[in-house]
Design a protein around this motif. Sequence first.
Motif, mmCIF file in Angstrom:
data_model
loop_
_atom_site.group_PDB
_atom_site.id
_atom_site.type_symbol
_atom_site.label_atom_id
_atom_site.label_comp_id
_atom_site.label_asym_id
_atom_site.label_seq_id
_atom_site.Cartn_x
_atom_site.Cartn_y
_atom_site.Cartn_z
ATOM 1 N N SER A 134 12.740 5.837 -5.086
ATOM 2 C CA SER A 134 11.360 5.431 -4.826
ATOM 3 C C SER A 134 11.109 5.169 -3.349
ATOM 4 C CB SER A 134 11.020 4.173 -5.631
ATOM 5 O OG SER A 134 10.972 4.448 -7.006
ATOM 6 N N PHE A 135 12.086 4.592 -2.661
ATOM 7 C CA PHE A 135 11.893 4.293 -1.239
ATOM 8 C C PHE A 135 11.645 5.582 -0.456
ATOM 9 C CE2 PHE A 135 15.900 5.767 0.559
ATOM 10 C CZ PHE A 135 15.621 5.821 1.921
ATOM 11 N N SER A 136 12.335 6.668 -0.828
ATOM 12 C CA SER A 136 12.164 7.944 -0.127
ATOM 13 C C SER A 136 10.731 8.437 -0.237
ATOM 14 C CB SER A 136 13.101 9.001 -0.715
ATOM 15 O OG SER A 136 14.448 8.631 -0.601
ATOM 16 N N ARG A 137 10.181 8.353 -1.436
ATOM 17 C CA ARG A 137 8.827 8.842 -1.652
ATOM 18 C C ARG A 137 7.798 7.937 -0.989
ATOM 19 N NH1 ARG A 137 11.798 9.886 -6.340
ATOM 20 N NH2 ARG A 137 11.146 7.990 -7.426
ATOM 21 N N ARG A 138 8.066 6.629 -0.976
ATOM 22 C CA ARG A 138 7.135 5.706 -0.324
ATOM 23 C C ARG A 138 7.086 5.911 1.178
ATOM 24 N NH1 ARG A 138 9.375 1.670 -3.820
ATOM 25 N NH2 ARG A 138 10.719 0.982 -2.100
ATOM 26 N N VAL A 139 8.228 6.182 1.767
ATOM 27 C CA VAL A 139 8.331 6.194 3.226
ATOM 28 C C VAL A 139 8.060 7.575 3.825
ATOM 29 C CG1 VAL A 139 10.772 6.796 3.590
ATOM 30 C CG2 VAL A 139 9.702 5.030 5.008
ATOM 31 N N SER A 140 7.905 8.589 2.984
ATOM 32 C CA SER A 140 7.879 9.970 3.471
ATOM 33 C C SER A 140 6.799 10.208 4.520
ATOM 34 C CB SER A 140 7.704 10.945 2.303
ATOM 35 O OG SER A 140 6.489 10.708 1.615
ATOM 36 N N GLY A 141 5.605 9.684 4.305
ATOM 37 C CA GLY A 141 4.526 9.927 5.249
ATOM 38 C C GLY A 141 4.640 9.097 6.515
ATOM 39 N N VAL A 142 4.875 7.806 6.367
ATOM 40 C CA VAL A 142 4.887 6.932 7.546
ATOM 41 C C VAL A 142 6.097 7.188 8.429
ATOM 42 C CG1 VAL A 142 3.423 5.096 6.611
ATOM 43 C CG2 VAL A 142 5.884 5.080 6.119
ATOM 44 N N TYR A 143 7.234 7.553 7.829
ATOM 45 C CA TYR A 143 8.399 7.868 8.655
ATOM 46 C C TYR A 143 8.189 9.191 9.387
ATOM 47 C CZ TYR A 143 13.279 8.132 10.146
ATOM 48 O OH TYR A 143 14.422 8.201 10.899
ATOM 49 N N SER A 144 7.541 10.154 8.716
ATOM 50 C CA SER A 144 7.189 11.409 9.383
ATOM 51 C C SER A 144 6.277 11.140 10.571
ATOM 52 C CB SER A 144 6.496 12.359 8.403
ATOM 53 O OG SER A 144 7.339 12.715 7.336
ATOM 54 N N ASN A 145 5.322 10.241 10.376
ATOM 55 C CA ASN A 145 4.412 9.900 11.474
ATOM 56 C C ASN A 145 5.165 9.273 12.644
ATOM 57 O OD1 ASN A 145 2.236 10.818 10.029
ATOM 58 N ND2 ASN A 145 1.539 8.798 9.371
ATOM 59 N N GLN A 146 6.114 8.396 12.345
ATOM 60 C CA GLN A 146 6.884 7.747 13.414
ATOM 61 C C GLN A 146 7.700 8.785 14.181
ATOM 62 O OE1 GLN A 146 9.057 3.958 12.770
ATOM 63 N NE2 GLN A 146 10.878 5.068 13.441
ATOM 64 N N LEU A 147 8.345 9.696 13.445
ATOM 65 C CA LEU A 147 9.126 10.745 14.093
ATOM 66 C C LEU A 147 8.247 11.596 15.004
ATOM 67 C CD1 LEU A 147 11.286 11.863 11.043
ATOM 68 C CD2 LEU A 147 12.142 10.709 13.093
ATOM 69 N N ALA A 148 7.031 11.879 14.534
ATOM 70 C CA ALA A 148 6.107 12.694 15.322
ATOM 71 C C ALA A 148 5.733 11.990 16.625
ATOM 72 C CB ALA A 148 4.862 13.010 14.506
ATOM 73 N N ARG A 149 5.524 10.680 16.563
ATOM 74 C CA ARG A 149 5.169 9.934 17.774
ATOM 75 C C ARG A 149 6.351 9.866 18.744
ATOM 76 N NH1 ARG A 149 2.968 6.559 13.893
ATOM 77 N NH2 ARG A 149 4.576 4.966 14.231
ATOM 78 N N GLU A 150 7.565 9.750 18.194
ATOM 79 C CA GLU A 150 8.751 9.635 19.051
ATOM 80 C C GLU A 150 9.108 10.963 19.720
ATOM 81 O OE1 GLU A 150 10.976 6.045 16.516
ATOM 82 O OE2 GLU A 150 11.641 8.130 16.319
#
Length: 319
Positions: A232-248
């Motif tokens: 469940s954590f993977s599915r919850r975090v998929s969008g916001v972690y992608s966004n963080q990676l994009a900013r970095e």
Amino acid sequence: MTHFDVFNGDADGICALHQLRLAEPKESTLVTGVKRDINLLKRVPAVSGDSVTVLDISLDKNREELQRVLAAEVPVIYFDHHFAGDIPESSLLSTHIDTAGDVCTGLLVNRYLDGQFLPWAVTALYGDNLHDAAKAAAEPLGLNDDQLAELEQLGTLLNYNGYGGTLDDLYFAPDELYRKVQPYADPFEFIASDTTFETLRDGFDSDMTRAASIEPKLATESCAAFLFPNDSFSRRVSGVYSNQLARENPERAHALLSELPTGEYLVSVRAPLATKTGADELVRQFPTGGGRKAAAGINQLPADQLQKFLDTMQQQFAP
């Protein structure tokens, strides 16, 4: 007579509807779901005498159901920033659609309302990872850096809550989260007064710590892709972690693939922030793919198409 409010279950959909109903209060039946549940008009049993508002779901993905609703002589107002394709011609349909890379649905509603509830539009922009656009939109508010950071965190958390394979993955069902936001015309009051914010913040911090421990499956100058476990954590975090990676890494495209119980993958794609284009073109080459230029996804990528996806991603974002 029933009014249906149909909205994406992420920050943008919630903030768009919230602005609209603050300005135009209306009793309505809420139709929403997890962020990827975008075929929402099929759940609207509207008949003549009813009315429908649609926010932040692709017209292209709902065209047949939209035509059904219009054929029932039901007026529809449609706000969105995703790929729309051909828009049906009907005197019953009013559209506010803009697919530019620095626009979100909350901003379109803000324009429609002449800026009445701008802080919520800024929150929506932050939720969609449009940080530069959020700062630009917020200029008339005269907010300091700490206040902007609060709206950024709120947008991020509302967006985080929308991601999941099913509602069971979420901390709050999106209609429930909208109801929690609904009493607050001021987002700063919501942040200070409602325990919902704290619940989401704690969950977000825990999930992001786990996400940071996962090494990339693919990493080049132009692309990176991460495989996350069936959790469940993977599915919850998929969008916001992608966004963080994009900013970095603003020159690089990113994909986060979360394994589903079926063995397929839930895929989040972010185009390089430097260009904000190409994500929708990539995912539309696969079944269940859709989204916008800067951010898109695939609901069910077959496991045997994983390598094809990685290869196609590198071709799409080749330097």
